[in-house]
Design an enzyme around this catalytic site. Structure first.
Site, PDB file in Angstrom:
ATOM      1  N   ARG A  46       0.844  -1.205   0.000  1.00 15.08           N
ATOM      2  CA  ARG A  46       0.000   0.000   0.000  1.00 15.08           C
ATOM      3  C   ARG A  46       0.876   1.251   0.000  1.00 15.08           C
ATOM      4  NH1 ARG A  46      -2.991  -3.389   3.710  1.00 15.08           N
ATOM      5  NH2 ARG A  46      -2.144  -2.361   5.561  1.00 15.08           N
ATOM      6  N   LYS A 136     -12.243  14.561   5.352  1.00 21.14           N
ATOM      7  CA  LYS A 136     -13.385  14.104   4.551  1.00 21.14           C
ATOM      8  C   LYS A 136     -14.270  13.180   5.365  1.00 21.14           C
ATOM      9  CE  LYS A 136     -13.964  10.372   1.820  1.00 21.14           C
ATOM     10  NZ  LYS A 136     -13.741   9.386   0.755  1.00 21.14           N
ATOM     11  N   GLU A 179     -19.260  15.234   2.197  1.00 24.14           N
ATOM     12  CA  GLU A 179     -19.546  14.308   1.100  1.00 24.14           C
ATOM     13  C   GLU A 179     -20.825  13.517   1.329  1.00 24.14           C
ATOM     14  OE1 GLU A 179     -16.545  11.317   0.302  1.00 24.14           O
ATOM     15  OE2 GLU A 179     -17.634  10.551  -1.438  1.00 24.14           O
ATOM     16  N   LYS A 221     -18.519  17.650  -1.681  1.00 21.08           N
ATOM     17  CA  LYS A 221     -18.160  16.539  -2.571  1.00 21.08           C
ATOM     18  C   LYS A 221     -19.415  15.716  -2.861  1.00 21.08           C
ATOM     19  CE  LYS A 221     -15.103  12.537  -2.946  1.00 21.08           C
ATOM     20  NZ  LYS A 221     -13.727  12.083  -2.761  1.00 21.08           N
TER      21      LYS A 221
HETATM   22  P1  13P Z   1     -14.689   7.535  -6.124  1.00 21.80           P
HETATM   23  O1  13P Z   1     -14.287   8.673  -7.005  1.00 21.80           O
HETATM   24  O2  13P Z   1     -14.027   6.236  -6.481  1.00 21.80           O
HETATM   25  O3  13P Z   1     -16.178   7.444  -5.949  1.00 21.80           O
HETATM   26  O4  13P Z   1     -14.086   7.846  -4.683  1.00 21.80           O
HETATM   27  C1  13P Z   1     -14.223   9.097  -4.169  1.00 21.80           C
HETATM   28  C2  13P Z   1     -14.339   9.007  -2.708  1.00 21.80           C
HETATM   29  O5  13P Z   1     -13.546   9.572  -1.992  1.00 21.80           O
HETATM   30  C3  13P Z   1     -15.466   8.258  -2.148  1.00 21.80           C
HETATM   31  O6  13P Z   1     -15.587   8.537  -0.789  1.00 21.80           O
END
Ligand code: 13P
Length: 341
Positions: A46, A136, A179, A221
């Site tokens: 990773r 986030k 988000e 987001k």
């Molecule tokens: P994806 O663009 O693969 O949807 O991932 C964005 C993300 O941070 C999801 O929490």
């Protein structure tokens, strides 16, 4: 709370031509991605994989911020520079995923609420020490029309948690990326996605206001407004762009510095084409950019396939996606660029 600083960090991440790399896959999620390339998900693999992305020459022209998973925040490059420091030295702002995932919402079968608020104040102080300047939190809203999902209650519970998280972040001088993801899984139409996305965003901004979150120090987001994956009629690029722009204009206050879309299972090319069309369609009160995980990483991950001798081609693949999405920020992308070297 230093509003000026929060606002300048938020704006730097969505500066013209720039967006965000979401490299914050949790351990189970990165394992799924590595399984696809027959690579074992060890801590070292990773680290090597993420180092490859972070050290791609020139990517910083298009990537203003990188979202990390907690493990990565504490890892270092081969040269023993901690990743947050390495990213910051290249002008890419380091951030951290702080939620603990979407968990079954008791009383509402089939729905989830995101957990992770307990102890978050203390965790944020630690992440800030480690160099994180933004965070986030992902809330997940599923659509299943036959089951009456999403319920009003699930939307409210998730918006409430997002707003509590955002207020805690700002208290710690960390920019919250808010988000709320309406999933594209399912057979629903683009109209249903639009109705649900609007309801969710209205509730999110109501809760953010109640929690006294300063919008100038946040980023949103969201999902794009798009047909469900299994819907028999798939909306065109233009239709997705028009519905997405309409929904965001109806619901997102102009005080928000930027909107950074998730890719959510769209192909890399679709995610770029949609972002481009939205930006080509008009001028907006906020920057309109990307915070892609899969749509930035699918091609480099495949190119790498866990092999050291593939690192350079994988970096090229990552650079290409970063660049094309950077162009889509201003409507300057064209599908013909996909075949160019
Ligand atoms: P994806 O663009 O693969 O949807 O991932 C964005 C993300 O941070 C999801 O929490």
């Amino acid at each position: 709370m230093n509003v000026k600083q929060l606002n300048s960090v938020a704006r730097a991440m969505v500066a013209p031509g720039k967006g965000i790399l979401a490299a914050d896959e949790s351990s189970p999620t990165i394992k799924k991605r590595f399984d696809q390339i027959n690579t074992e998900s060890t801590e070292e693999n990773r680290r090597v994989y993420r180092q490859m992305l972070f050290t791609t020459a020139g990517a910083e022209q298009y990537i203003g911020g990188v979202i990390l998973f907690e493990e990565t925040l504490g890892q270092s490059s081969d040269g023993e520079v901690r990743f947050p420091k390495l990213l910051a030295s290249k002008g890419m702002i380091p951030g951290i995923k702080v939620d603990k995932g979407a968990k079954a919402l008791a009383g509402y079968p089939g729905e989830t609420v995101t957990e992770g608020l307990d102890g978050l104040r203390e965790r944020l102080a630690g992440y800030r020490e480690q160099g994180a300047q933004f965070a986030k939190w992902r809330a997940v809203i599923d659509i299943d029309e036959a089951k009456g999902i999403p319920s009003r209650f699930a939307i409210e519970a998730n918006a409430h948690a997002l707003a509590r998280y955002a207020a805690l972040c700002q208290e710690a001088d960390i920019v919250p990326i808010v988000e709320p993801e309406v999933l594209m899984d399912g057979a629903h139409s683009i109209e249903v996605c639009q109705r649900v996305t609007e309801e969710v965003l209205v509730e999110v901004y109501r809760q953010l206001a109640l929690h006294r979150v300063v919008l100038e120090g946040t980023l949103l987001k969201p999902n794009m407004v798009i047909s469900g994956k299994k819907c028999s009629t798939q909306a065109s690029v233009r239709e997705v762009a028009a519905a997405t722009a309409q929904t965001l204009l109806r619901t997102v206050p102009g005080a928000v510095p930027g909107i950074v879309f998730l890719s959510g299972g769209q192909s890399s090319e679709e995610a770029t084409a949609h972002l481009n069309a939205i930006n080509a369609m008009g001028r907006y009160p906020w920057e309109v950019s990307f915070s892609y995980g899969r749509a930035l990483q699918a091609s480099p991950l495949q190119a790498w396939s866990g092999r050291p001798d593939n690192i350079e081609v994988a970096k090229d693949a990552f650079f290409k996606r970063a660049k094309l999405n950077g162009l889509a920020r201003s409507g300057d992308y064209d599908a013909s660029m996909e075949s160019a070297a």
